[in-house]
Design a protein around this motif. Structure first.
Motif, short mmCIF file in Angstrom:
data_model
loop_
_atom_site.label_atom_id
_atom_site.label_comp_id
_atom_site.label_asym_id
_atom_site.label_seq_id
_atom_site.Cartn_x
_atom_site.Cartn_y
_atom_site.Cartn_z
N GLU A 20 2.44 8.30 -5.74
CA GLU A 20 2.68 7.32 -5.18
C GLU A 20 3.78 6.36 -5.81
O GLU A 20 3.18 5.76 -6.95
N ASP A 73 -1.27 -6.28 5.22
CA ASP A 73 -0.63 -5.12 4.77
C ASP A 73 0.10 -4.64 6.09
O ASP A 73 1.42 -4.39 6.24
N TYR A 77 4.13 -4.69 6.26
CA TYR A 77 4.91 -3.21 6.76
C TYR A 77 5.53 -3.40 7.93
O TYR A 77 6.77 -2.88 7.90
N ARG A 109 6.02 0.28 1.16
CA ARG A 109 4.55 0.03 0.69
C ARG A 109 4.76 -0.58 -0.89
O ARG A 109 4.09 -1.46 -1.30
N ASP A 113 3.49 -3.81 -2.67
CA ASP A 113 2.51 -3.79 -3.90
C ASP A 113 3.42 -4.73 -4.81
O ASP A 113 2.78 -5.60 -5.51
N SER A 131 -6.03 -7.72 4.91
CA SER A 131 -5.50 -6.14 5.32
C SER A 131 -6.78 -5.29 5.59
O SER A 131 -6.56 -4.13 5.96
N TYR A 136 -2.55 -0.65 6.41
CA TYR A 136 -1.04 -0.13 6.45
C TYR A 136 -1.22 0.92 7.72
O TYR A 136 -2.45 1.28 7.93
N ALA A 140 2.04 5.06 6.15
CA ALA A 140 2.10 4.37 4.84
C ALA A 140 0.99 4.68 4.18
O ALA A 140 0.71 3.95 2.89
N GLN A 141 -0.05 5.29 4.55
CA GLN A 141 -1.46 5.47 3.87
C GLN A 141 -1.10 6.16 2.59
O GLN A 141 -0.19 6.92 2.34
N ARG A 142 -1.68 6.06 1.39
CA ARG A 142 -1.53 6.58 0.17
C ARG A 142 -1.96 7.92 0.18
O ARG A 142 -2.91 8.15 0.96
#
Length: 156
Positions: A20, A73, A77, A109, A113, A131, A136, A140-142
């Protein structure tokens, strides 16, 4: 041996692509897409608290002097993706353009960051708590795996 080396190279390349983007990518995207309005160091437009000649609020700072850190977040976003019209504006246009067609969810994202590196530790803690309530969105999740390093405090 050659096939093993080739297979290892392919696996390594695939793993590298799956990483990421983090604050360094975010800094590059920020400077390319955001700095013209929000300043090269996140300082915002001059007189950002007062409407301009068109009755629009100028771009706010994203550093510790602004209020970006007060937003979760999920909200940050959505603002980057969909744009924003300050409710105090006298015009109807989006004063913050939408970047959802220009930037990928991972790039958006990464910009957020990067912005976190501009805040104080206390501001980051507050924003992290916000958050938890508004994270997110799923896009947009990791990806599962290693988490990028924590933002470093910057001397300003």
């Amino acid at each position: 041996m050659r096939s093993f080396t080739g297979a290892a190279l392919i696996l390594f390349s695939a793993a590298a692509l799956a990483v990421e983007p983090g604050p360094d990518t975010g800094r590059r995207v920020y400077h390319a897409q955001c700095a013209s309005c929000h300043g090269g160091r996140g300082e915002g437009a001059p007189d950002w608290k007062q409407p301009d000649d068109q009755g629009e609020m100028p771009a706010p700072p994203h550093d510790r002097e602004g209020h970006t850190w007060k937003h979760a977040d999920g909200m940050l976003y959505r603002i980057v993706k969909n744009g924003w019209r300050d409710p105090f504006n006298k015009t109807q246009r989006l004063t913050m353009p939408a970047f959802g067609q220009t930037l990928s969810p991972a790039e958006i994202r990464a910009v957020i960051d990067y912005l976190e590196t501009l805040w104080t530790p206390e501001q980051r803690r507050f924003q992290e708590e916000e958050s938890r309530r508004e994270p997110y969105p799923p896009e947009a999740q990791r990806a599962p795996g290693p988490v990028p390093t924590q933002p470093r405090d910057k001397e300003q």
